[in-house]
Write a protein that holds these residues in place. Structure first.
Motif, PDB file in Angstrom:
ATOM      1  N   LEU A   1      41.418  40.327 -37.577  1.00  0.00           N
ATOM      2  CA  LEU A   1      40.421  39.452 -38.023  1.00  0.00           C
ATOM      3  C   LEU A   1      40.831  37.925 -38.658  1.00  0.00           C
ATOM      4  O   LEU A   1      39.962  36.668 -38.167  1.00  0.00           O
ATOM      5  CB  LEU A   1      40.103  39.665 -40.122  1.00  0.00           C
ATOM      6  CG  LEU A   1      39.905  40.863 -40.521  1.00  0.00           C
ATOM      7  CD1 LEU A   1      40.049  41.225 -41.839  1.00  0.00           C
ATOM      8  CD2 LEU A   1      38.287  41.059 -39.786  1.00  0.00           C
TER       9      LEU A   1
ATOM     10  N   SER B   1      37.654  35.022 -38.595  1.00  0.00           N
ATOM     11  CA  SER B   1      37.361  35.599 -40.456  1.00  0.00           C
ATOM     12  C   SER B   1      37.992  34.604 -40.830  1.00  0.00           C
ATOM     13  O   SER B   1      37.805  34.131 -41.867  1.00  0.00           O
ATOM     14  CB  SER B   1      37.587  36.953 -40.526  1.00  0.00           C
ATOM     15  OG  SER B   1      36.700  37.189 -41.618  1.00  0.00           O
TER      16      SER B   1
ATOM     17  N   ARG C   1      30.699  38.262 -39.525  1.00  0.00           N
ATOM     18  CA  ARG C   1      31.817  38.472 -41.060  1.00  0.00           C
ATOM     19  C   ARG C   1      32.875  37.588 -41.001  1.00  0.00           C
ATOM     20  O   ARG C   1      33.506  37.296 -40.397  1.00  0.00           O
ATOM     21  CB  ARG C   1      31.901  39.865 -41.192  1.00  0.00           C
ATOM     22  CG  ARG C   1      31.114  41.153 -41.251  1.00  0.00           C
ATOM     23  CD  ARG C   1      30.802  42.386 -41.288  1.00  0.00           C
ATOM     24  NE  ARG C   1      30.049  43.326 -41.260  1.00  0.00           N
ATOM     25  CZ  ARG C   1      29.177  43.804 -40.122  1.00  0.00           C
ATOM     26  NH1 ARG C   1      29.521  43.033 -39.078  1.00  0.00           N
ATOM     27  NH2 ARG C   1      28.348  44.111 -39.824  1.00  0.00           N
ATOM     28  N   CYS C   2      32.765  36.912 -42.483  1.00  0.00           N
ATOM     29  CA  CYS C   2      34.199  35.877 -42.637  1.00  0.00           C
ATOM     30  C   CYS C   2      34.740  36.024 -43.716  1.00  0.00           C
ATOM     31  O   CYS C   2      33.844  36.387 -44.589  1.00  0.00           O
ATOM     32  CB  CYS C   2      34.039  34.722 -41.804  1.00  0.00           C
ATOM     33  SG  CYS C   2      33.263  33.501 -42.186  1.00  0.00           S
TER      34      CYS C   2
END
Length: 381
Positions: free
Chosen positions: A165, A170, A342-343
Motif C-alpha cells: 500500500l 495509498s 484506492r487510497c
C-alpha cells in the motif's frame, strides 16, 4: 460454430459418473477427433474447443478464463447481454458471453451449491463465494429483468501488505507506523468507504499488526478475510434460511455467540443492519474489535451507524452518539482517485460530544499533495 460442437460433445459425454479430470479430457479428445475428421480444424481451434468444453463441464464456463486472469478484480455478467470486467482499475467489456440464460443459471447454481447456499425462484438473491475466496452476488430473473445477473469480486492470491500500500501511494510510512501501534494496542477501528474502495483488503492489512498470541474471531456474510499470522483463529460465516429446514444465522447471532468464545479481538467483515447495536455494545464493555461500513466520509459514518442501530433498537440519538464516541477509537476512510487507485483519504479520532454531535480530531488527511499528518484539527459531525 464451436458452440454447436460444444453442445454435441457435452450431449454425448456420460457425466452421471464420478470420473477424473484425465478421463473427461480423454473423452473430449475422442469426440473432437471424430468431428475433426469431417470438419477441418486447426490445432489452436481444437485446443480452444477442448478447454471451453471442460470449463463448461467442471468449472465456470466462459467465466473461467476471466477468473484465471490475475489482473481482473471484478467480473460483471449482465445476463446474456454482455460481460464487463474491472482490469487494472478500468471498466472494460469483454468478448465472452453466455449464449443462453440456462447456461448462466447452471454456473450460478454450481457456485452456490459449492458453498452451501441456496438460490431458486423463491429465493432469487444470494451472496456466496468461490473456492479461491472471491465474493459472489447473484440475482435470478425475473427479478433481474435482463436475465440472471452475476457479480464476482476477486481478491489477490497473495494478500496485499502494508508495504504494498505504501508503494502504491495509498498511505505513507508515517501513517503505517501510527496504524501499527493503534492495532497492537487493541484499539477499536472502523474502516469506511464506498463500494469497491478496498475496505476488506485494508482490514486484512491491519490484521497483520495483531499480536500473534491473541485469539481472533472473524464474522462475515461470506468469508473473504485472509488472516495468515494468527494461529488461534475462529472463522464464522452467516447462513441463509433454506428449503430443507435450516434456520437463518445472522451477523447479529454470530456476534452474540462470539462473545462467549473468549475472544481477544473480533473482526466483523461489515456492519450493515441491526447487528450494529451489538457491535457498539461489545466495544463499550471492553471488547476489542475492527469492522467496516459503507459511508461517504468519516463524518457520514455517524449518521450511517445511527440509522443501523435504530433498525435494531429504539434509543435516543444522543445515547447512540455517546456509544460511538466512546466505543470506536479510530475511523479510517478510504476512497478512489480519478485514475481508479484506492487510497486512504482520512484518519480521525472521536473527541467526545459537543452540541450533541460527535466531534473528530483529524490525524491524517489527503490533500492535493498526498496524505499528510494534521495537528489538532477539530471538525464537527
Amino acid at each position: 460454430m464451436h458452440t454447436d460442437y460444444e453442445k454435441q460433445i457435452i450431449g454425448r459425454l456420460d457425466l452421471s459418473k464420478d470420473i477424473s479430470t484425465e478421463e473427461i479430457f480423454s473423452s473430449i479428445d475422442e469426440e473432437i477427433q471424430k468431428i475433426s475428421k469431417k470438419t477441418a480444424m486447426s490445432i489452436t481451434e481444437r485446443e480452444n474447443l477442448r478447454t471451453s468444453i471442460y470449463h463448461n463441464i467442471r468449472e465456470l464456463g466462459v467465466l473461467q478464463e476471466l477468473i484465471d486472469d490475475p489482473d481482473i478484480t471484478e467480473i460483471m455478467v449482465n445476463g446474456t447481454d454482455g460481460i464487463f470486467v474491472e482490469k487494472k482499475g478500468k471498466l472494460l467489456r469483454v468478448p465472452q458471453t453466455f449464449d443462453s440464460k440456462e447456461k448462466l443459471r447452471q454456473v450460478i447454481y454450481r457456485i452456490v451449491s459449492d458453498c452451501n447456499r441456496v438460490i431458486n425462484d423463491s429465493s432469487p438473491i444470494v451472496d456466496a463465494r468461490l473456492k479461491d475466496g472471491a465474493r459472489v452476488n447473484a440475482v435470478l430473473d425475473p427479478v433481474a429483468l435482463n436475465g440472471p445477473i452475476l457479480t464476482i469480486r476477486r481478491f489477490p492470491d497473495k494478500p496485499i501488505t502494508m508495504k504494498d500500500l505504501i508503494n502504491l501511494g495509498s498511505l505513507t510510512e508515517e501513517c503505517c507506523e501510527f496504524l501499527k501501534q493503534e492495532v497492537a494496542e487493541g484499539k477499536n477501528i472502523l474502516v469506511s468507504g464506498g463500494t469497491g474502495c478496498g475496505k476488506t483488503t485494508f482490514l486484512n492489512v491491519l490484521s497483520n499488526f495483531i499480536p500473534s498470541d491473541q485469539r481472533i474471531i472473524t464474522i462475515e456474510d461470506s468469508a473473504e478475510l485472509q488472516i495468515k499470522n494468527i494461529p488461534n483463529i475462529v472463522k464464522l460465516e452467516t447462513r441463509n434460511q433454506n428449503d430443507t429446514g435450516c434456520n437463518e444465522i445472522t451477523i447479529r447471532d454470530l456476534i452474540k455467540s462470539s462473545l462467549r468464545m473468549r475472544p481477544d479481538r473480533l473482526i466483523v467483515g461489515e456492519v450493515r443492519s441491526k447487528e450494529t447495536i451489538d457491535m457498539l455494545q461489545a466495544v463499550n464493555v471492553g471488547q476489542s474489535a475492527m469492522t467496516t461500513v459503507h459511508a461517504n466520509s468519516v463524518r457520514d459514518v455517524i449518521s450511517r451507524l445511527e440509522t443501523m442501530v435504530l433498525m435494531g433498537m429504539d434509543i435516543p440519538l444522543l445515547a447512540i452518539r455517546g456509544q460511538i464516541a466512546s466505543g470506536i477509537n479510530l475511523f479510517i476512510h478510504l476512497g478512489r482517485l480519478e485514475d481508479g487507485s484506492r487510497c486512504v483519504f482520512e484518519i480521525a479520532r472521536p473527541d467526545g460530544i459537543c452540541d450533541q454531535n460527535v466531534v473528530f480530531r483529524t490525524i491524517f488527511k489527503r490533500t492535493g499533495e498526498g496524505l499528510k499528518f494534521v495537528e489538532k484539527e477539530k471538525t464537527g459531525k
